[in-house]
Design an enzyme around this catalytic site. Structure first.
Site, mmCIF file in Angstrom:
data_model
loop_
_atom_site.group_PDB
_atom_site.id
_atom_site.type_symbol
_atom_site.label_atom_id
_atom_site.label_comp_id
_atom_site.label_asym_id
_atom_site.label_seq_id
_atom_site.Cartn_x
_atom_site.Cartn_y
_atom_site.Cartn_z
ATOM 1 C CG HIS A 31 -2.129 1.195 1.032
ATOM 2 N ND1 HIS A 31 -3.303 0.907 1.340
ATOM 3 C CD2 HIS A 31 -1.852 2.691 1.233
ATOM 4 C CE1 HIS A 31 -3.640 1.892 1.473
ATOM 5 N NE2 HIS A 31 -2.829 3.130 1.036
ATOM 6 C CG HIS A 33 -0.753 7.076 -0.938
ATOM 7 N ND1 HIS A 33 -2.389 6.970 -1.721
ATOM 8 C CD2 HIS A 33 -1.060 6.751 0.311
ATOM 9 C CE1 HIS A 33 -3.542 6.678 -1.113
ATOM 10 N NE2 HIS A 33 -2.232 6.653 0.690
ATOM 11 C CE LYS A 119 -7.667 2.204 -0.862
ATOM 12 N NZ LYS A 119 -7.106 2.868 0.023
ATOM 13 C CG HIS A 156 -10.129 4.710 3.512
ATOM 14 N ND1 HIS A 156 -8.865 5.321 3.045
ATOM 15 C CD2 HIS A 156 -10.514 5.107 4.578
ATOM 16 C CE1 HIS A 156 -9.161 6.306 4.902
ATOM 17 N NE2 HIS A 156 -10.611 6.206 5.148
ATOM 18 C CG HIS A 194 -5.341 2.394 5.636
ATOM 19 N ND1 HIS A 194 -6.528 2.527 6.001
ATOM 20 C CD2 HIS A 194 -5.079 2.801 4.911
ATOM 21 C CE1 HIS A 194 -6.930 3.005 5.068
ATOM 22 N NE2 HIS A 194 -6.000 3.027 4.527
ATOM 23 C CG ASP A 267 -1.743 4.582 4.168
ATOM 24 O OD1 ASP A 267 -1.430 5.324 2.767
ATOM 25 O OD2 ASP A 267 -2.575 4.775 4.982
HETATM 26 O O1 DOR Z 1 -3.677 9.800 5.816
HETATM 27 C C1 DOR Z 1 -3.812 9.000 4.124
HETATM 28 N N1 DOR Z 1 -3.116 9.859 3.066
HETATM 29 N N2 DOR Z 1 -4.881 8.258 4.520
HETATM 30 C C2 DOR Z 1 -5.695 8.283 3.404
HETATM 31 O O2 DOR Z 1 -6.483 7.301 2.930
HETATM 32 C C3 DOR Z 1 -4.883 8.408 2.011
HETATM 33 C C4 DOR Z 1 -3.798 9.153 1.937
HETATM 34 C C5 DOR Z 1 -2.850 10.055 0.981
HETATM 35 O O3 DOR Z 1 -3.108 10.278 0.196
HETATM 36 O O4 DOR Z 1 -2.776 11.468 1.595
HETATM 37 ZN ZN ZN Z 2 -3.570 5.130 1.266
#
Ligand code: DOR
Ligand code: ZN
Length: 374
Positions: A31, A33, A119, A156, A194, A267
């Site tokens: 996971h 970003h 997702k 999520h 998460h 995450d």
């Molecule tokens: O803290 C987070 N940041 N939780 C999420 O679900 C998305 C993520 C983000 O894309 O910044």
């Molecule tokens: Zn995430």
């Protein structure tokens, strides 16, 4: 101690003397970003230097909702990697579920080898989730298709009902959305992403083999007090938000239990320093730079270093039906008291292909972690 048969040379679990090496099968991050553009170029190397593969979140603006968009994004990720990094890193792409998504798009994306999962963001729950799904019951045909073709659903897990206290939104999600979902789609593979509560850990442990969960390093290290320690601490703000201490302890027990339903997913969610330190700061913790060190610290503290490899490198691929990685990764124990001990930088100024570096605060900023990537 002899290394286990599945391990390319793990060292003894109590190996905490400075200089000791811990070698594990190369891990994956289930996971992440990675963002796009300058931010992507700034951050992707941190993930690629530790992990062989990563499940890449699709919550860009606009979100990744087609196989073609996912394929183009994958190309941008590979192009952003420097030299040899690109050869050793495979981004695993996901599609962002909307209420108007055509199930055939997912089927095509999987058949073409582009999509590894899809997702679910509850609409309005988090960063770039406005186009998400209001209720899982609204996308029945999409979920039926995923169940049939074996495409995992990544969740999520928070309700967005403003009447529900923010610290209860994950537990309420289990009752209102997850239990009915699993009853409607018993064959669907689901990753509860998460997880942050004892409720989620217990639910996953007690559910059937189609349900697994990822656990982040930050939810293993901090509880909700961290957000308010001496003042407002935006660098510890993420969603789902950290919960009470008893929940953190339950997550540590789950992660280090050796139960294959729990595996690594950082995450990591970078937001520029300015966007975090603001009157309306963004949710997300940037833990990629020291992710494996952060997990190793938890496993050492729990007396479970011998289980780190399974959590980081074996259980994720097993759930996704992918082969484990062939390579290895080594960590070295440092003497945290020594003057030469290396601390995590308090801030990072990362090159990104523009004249202005990307400024990020990493998780563990200013701390000395016992383990260092070799
Ligand atoms: O803290 C987070 N940041 N939780 C999420 O679900 C998305 C993520 C983000 O894309 O910044
Ligand atoms: Zn995430």
């Amino acid at each position: 101690m002899t290394p286990s048969p599945t391990s390319p040379g793990a060292t003894a679990p109590d190996a905490t003397a400075p200089g000791t090496r811990l070698t594990i099968r190369r891990p994956d991050d289930w996971h992440v970003h990675l963002r796009d553009g300058a931010m992507l170029r700034a951050v992707v190397g941190h993930t690629a230097r530790q992990f062989a593969r990563a499940i890449v979140m699709p919550n860009l603006r606009p979100p990744i909702t087609t196989a073609a968009a996912a394929a183009a994004y994958r190309q941008r990720i590979l192009a952003a990697l420097q030299g040899s990094e690109a050869a050793g890193f495979t981004p695993l792409m996901t599609a962002y579920l909307t209420e108007s998504l055509d199930p055939a798009e997912l089927e095509r994306g999987q058949a073409e080898g582009i999509l590894t999962a899809a997702k679910f963001y509850p609409a309005g729950a988090t960063t770039n989730s406005d186009a998400g799904v209001r209720d899982l019951a609204h996308i029945g045909p999409v979920l039926e298709t995923m169940e049939r073709i074996g495409l995992p659903l990544l969740i999520h897990g928070e309700v967005t009902d403003p009447a529900v206290d923010i610290f209860d939104r994950e537990a309420v999600f289990i009752e209102r959305q997850l239990i009915p979902l699993l009853a409607r789609h018993p064959g669907l593979k689901v990753v509860f992403e998460h997880i942050t509560t004892a409720d989620a850990a217990a639910f996953v442990a007690g559910a059937g083999p189609n349900l697994a969960a990822t656990i982040t390093p930050h939810h293993l290290h901090i509880n909700r007090n961290a957000l308010f320690a001496g003042g407002l601490r935006p660098d510890f703000y993420c969603l789902p938000v950290a919960k009470r201490e008893r929940h953190r302890l339950a997550l540590r027990a789950a992660a280090t239990s050796g139960n294959p339903k729990f595996f690594l997913g950082t995450d990591t969610a970078p937001h520029a320093r300015e966007a975090k330190e603001s009157a309306c700061g963004c949710a997300g913790i940037y833990n990629a730079p020291y992710a494996i060190e952060s997990y190793a610290t938890v496993f050492e503290q729990e007396g479970a270093l011998d289980r780190l490899e399974a959590f980081a490198s074996d259980f994720g691929p097993r759930f996704y039906g992918l082969p484990p990685n062939a390579g290895s990764l080594s960590l070295e124990r440092q003497d945290t008291e020594a003057e030469a001990a290396e601390a995590v930088p308090v801030a990072l100024e990362l090159a990104n292909g523009t004249d202005h570096p990307t400024r990020l605060v990493p998780f563990h900023a200013g701390e000395v972690l016992p383990w260092r990537l070799v």
